[in-house]
Design a protein around this motif. Structure first.
Motif, short mmCIF file in Angstrom:
data_model
loop_
_atom_site.label_atom_id
_atom_site.label_comp_id
_atom_site.label_asym_id
_atom_site.label_seq_id
_atom_site.Cartn_x
_atom_site.Cartn_y
_atom_site.Cartn_z
N TRP A 240 77.39 -40.14 5.56
CA TRP A 240 78.06 -40.87 4.48
C TRP A 240 78.56 -39.96 3.38
CZ3 TRP A 240 79.15 -44.89 7.03
CH2 TRP A 240 78.26 -45.30 8.03
N GLY A 241 79.12 -38.83 3.81
CA GLY A 241 79.91 -38.02 2.88
C GLY A 241 79.21 -36.86 2.22
N ARG A 242 77.90 -36.82 2.27
CA ARG A 242 77.18 -35.81 1.48
C ARG A 242 77.68 -34.38 1.71
NH1 ARG A 242 75.24 -38.66 -2.56
NH2 ARG A 242 73.93 -40.36 -1.82
N THR A 243 77.96 -34.04 2.96
CA THR A 243 78.31 -32.64 3.25
C THR A 243 79.81 -32.39 3.14
OG1 THR A 243 78.59 -32.97 5.63
CG2 THR A 243 76.35 -32.50 4.86
N GLY A 244 80.55 -33.39 2.67
CA GLY A 244 81.99 -33.21 2.46
C GLY A 244 82.83 -33.90 3.53
N SER A 245 82.24 -34.19 4.68
CA SER A 245 82.91 -35.01 5.70
C SER A 245 82.06 -36.26 5.85
CB SER A 245 83.00 -34.25 7.02
OG SER A 245 81.76 -33.65 7.35
N LEU A 246 82.60 -37.30 6.48
CA LEU A 246 81.82 -38.54 6.56
C LEU A 246 80.47 -38.24 7.20
CD1 LEU A 246 81.63 -41.53 5.99
CD2 LEU A 246 82.74 -41.97 8.20
N THR A 352 76.93 -27.29 -0.17
CA THR A 352 77.59 -27.78 1.04
C THR A 352 78.18 -29.14 0.66
OG1 THR A 352 76.09 -26.66 2.55
CG2 THR A 352 77.30 -28.53 3.44
N GLY A 353 79.48 -29.25 0.69
CA GLY A 353 80.14 -30.51 0.34
C GLY A 353 79.79 -30.93 -1.08
N THR A 354 79.19 -32.11 -1.22
CA THR A 354 78.90 -32.65 -2.56
C THR A 354 77.50 -32.29 -3.05
OG1 THR A 354 77.96 -34.76 -1.82
CG2 THR A 354 80.37 -34.63 -1.95
N ILE A 355 76.76 -31.52 -2.26
CA ILE A 355 75.38 -31.18 -2.62
C ILE A 355 75.32 -29.74 -3.13
CG2 ILE A 355 72.99 -30.98 -1.79
CD1 ILE A 355 73.88 -32.61 0.69
N THR A 356 74.67 -29.53 -4.28
CA THR A 356 74.39 -28.17 -4.72
C THR A 356 72.88 -28.00 -4.83
OG1 THR A 356 74.47 -28.79 -7.04
CG2 THR A 356 76.51 -27.94 -6.08
N ALA A 357 72.43 -26.74 -4.73
CA ALA A 357 71.01 -26.45 -4.91
C ALA A 357 70.87 -25.03 -5.41
CB ALA A 357 70.25 -26.64 -3.60
N LEU A 358 69.78 -24.80 -6.14
CA LEU A 358 69.50 -23.45 -6.63
C LEU A 358 68.01 -23.33 -6.87
CD1 LEU A 358 71.24 -23.36 -10.17
CD2 LEU A 358 70.47 -25.38 -9.00
N ASP A 359 67.48 -22.12 -6.64
CA ASP A 359 66.05 -21.91 -6.79
C ASP A 359 65.80 -21.20 -8.10
OD1 ASP A 359 66.12 -22.88 -4.23
OD2 ASP A 359 65.87 -20.91 -3.28
N LEU A 360 64.93 -21.79 -8.89
CA LEU A 360 64.57 -21.18 -10.16
C LEU A 360 63.58 -20.05 -9.89
CD1 LEU A 360 65.13 -21.40 -13.16
CD2 LEU A 360 63.35 -23.15 -13.30
N GLY A 361 63.92 -18.84 -10.34
CA GLY A 361 63.08 -17.69 -10.06
C GLY A 361 61.81 -17.72 -10.88
N ALA A 362 60.98 -16.72 -10.72
CA ALA A 362 59.74 -16.57 -11.49
C ALA A 362 58.69 -17.58 -11.09
CB ALA A 362 59.99 -16.67 -13.00
N GLY A 363 57.48 -17.10 -10.93
CA GLY A 363 56.36 -17.99 -10.62
C GLY A 363 56.27 -18.33 -9.15
N ASP A 364 55.39 -19.30 -8.86
CA ASP A 364 55.15 -19.67 -7.48
C ASP A 364 56.30 -20.53 -6.95
OD1 ASP A 364 54.48 -21.60 -9.30
OD2 ASP A 364 52.74 -22.34 -8.21
#
Ligand SMILES: *Cc1c(COP(=O)(O)O)cnc(C)c1O
Length: 421
Positions: A240-246, A352-364
């Motif tokens: 349903w569109g999350r990755t940019g294609s249906l 990827t498509g409409t989803i972004t993600a990033l990892d906050l550095g430092a710590g566990d």
């Protein structure tokens, strides 16, 4: 610090001893949620990945209202109804070509159980001993016992370990290490003669919003095909569109043997799920012999009101405006995430498509990373609904999100880093 109040309602994935009073929501509209005490929250994660066109989309709401007064539940064995038949016909038209049958259930986990049972039923009914399931490291396929068995093992399911069946895992195709995954899959397919491989295409959701390219997906399908291993795509989140294609599988130009859709299938309005399969899997169960019946059902399978919502959602996807909207959300997301690529406090900045993600550095790191609850409290105080997976922050908005709301979300993320590390 003492324990927080006990709660008569036992909420999902919630440690009540650490949980403050729940935020009470009274209304949803587009990308916004309104609290009982008058705050407006921006829903940056589509209410756990289900809301696609926005909360209370008028076309979906009116379809629900109309169906609710006509026929709101009917046994789905021996009986059928228009909303289910319309949804099935449209799904077969929109899904990758070569899928011929639609099985209804009520949730993502259920649709995965159905997929696994279809695969095992197929091999059993054609008289071959193939029972092993191959999975990808870091996968998540739901919280029922079969779905947990094919998902990553960890803190979520350690207590239930003895109930889970054995699977073979191939490594996640991290950037630069894709060939290792393909080699492992090829070797498993050849040596273990498995029944099926189940995988989340392009993005592994609950496992940390881990992303891999379409060519790897395509290669994995080719490898499975060469050994007649059934390829199960779990598109419960990616659909349903999350990755940019249906559907994510479109980007690899593959047709899985079995595919699961849920979450956004009703636009996020009501619970529903489907498992689609190829004709030969249905045919293996198609017989005068009643013992070959596909023995699976749920009480509310193909609930007419949920199907009416899904039909309305499918209507929206047949309008090119919805696809255009995906492209513009993807562009806005790329512009918003771009500055974080050079911010040393963040790692693995990805989209990827409409989803972004990033990892906050430092710590566990990992799901129980100590930064997780702090981040969440920080976002809550700013009226942002974000729910990091440990130290991984991701943004998965409904497609009606405004650029200004995305700005607020990413400003919030930057300020969280300023405040917390
Ligand atoms: C959410 C999810 C599921 C489980 O769906 P439920 O509706 O919560 O049971 C299964 N697979 C994937 C990939 C998911 O993201």
């Amino acid at each position: 610090m003492g324990l927080k109040k006990r709660s008569p309602i036992w909420h999902p994935f919630t440690q009540h001893a650490l949980q403050d009073e729940m935020i009470k929501i009274v209304r949803g509209d587009g990308a916004y949620l309104y609290t009982s005490d008058g705050h407006r929250i921006v829903d940056a994660i589509s209410s756990w990945w289900v809301v696609t066109h926005g909360h209370c989309h008028p076309h979906i709401v009116s379809a629900i209202q109309e169906q609710a007064g006509k026929l709101n539940q009917i046994i789905f064995a021996g009986y059928s109804h228009d909303p289910a038949e319309e949804v099935a016909a449209l799904l077969l038209k929109l899904a990758p070509r070569g899928l011929d049958h639609v099985f209804f259930s009520d949730g993502g986990s259920g649709s995965v159980e159905v997929a696994l049972k279809m695969a095992l039923g197929y091999w059993h009914n054609i008289g071959k001993q193939r029972i092993r399931i191959v999975v990808m490291q870091h996968s998540y396929h739901g919280d029922t016992v079969g779905a947990m068995s094919v998902g990553a093992r960890g803190v979520f399911n350690v207590a239930y370990g003895p109930l889970l069946f054995d699977v073979t895992s191939v490594p996640f195709p991290a950037s630069g290490r894709e060939q290792a995954t393909l080699d492992a899959l090829e070797s498993v397919c050849r040596n273990e003669i498995p029944a099926a491989f189940i995988v989340e295409p392009l993005v592994l959701g609950a496992g940390g919003m881990l992303m891999y390219p379409a060519w790897v997906l395509k290669e994995m399908k080719r490898i499975c095909e060469a050994s007649e291993v059934l390829f199960i795509a779990d598109e419960v989140m990616t659909g349903w569109g999350r990755t940019g294609s249906l559907f994510a599988c479109e980007q690899a130009d593959i047709t899985p043997d079995i595919v699961c859709y849920s979450k956004g299938i009703t636009g996020g309005a009501l619970p529903l799920a489907v498992t689609l399969c190829r004709g030969d899997i249905f045919d293996a169960h198609y017989s005068k012999d009643r013992t070959r019946t596909f023995f699976h059902s749920s009480s509310y399978a193909a609930n007419p009101v949920a199907c009416a919502a899904a039909k309305a959602n499918l209507d929206l996807w047949q309008d090119s405006a919805s696809r255009d909207r995906l492209a513009s959300v993807a562009t806005m997301q790329e512009q918003a995430i771009e500055p974080f690529r050079t911010d040393p406090r963040f790692a693995n900045v990805r989209r990827t498509g409409t989803i972004t993600a990033l990892d906050l550095g430092a710590g566990d790191t990992g799901y129980l990373a100590t930064i997780g609850p702090k981040l969440q409290a920080f976002f809550e105080a700013r009226n942002l609904l974000l729910r990091p997976l440990g130290n991984t922050i991701y943004v998965m908005p409904p497609y009606c999100i405004a650029a200004s709301d995305l700005d607020d979300i990413y400003t919030g993320i930057r300020e969280a880093a300023d405040a917390l590390i």
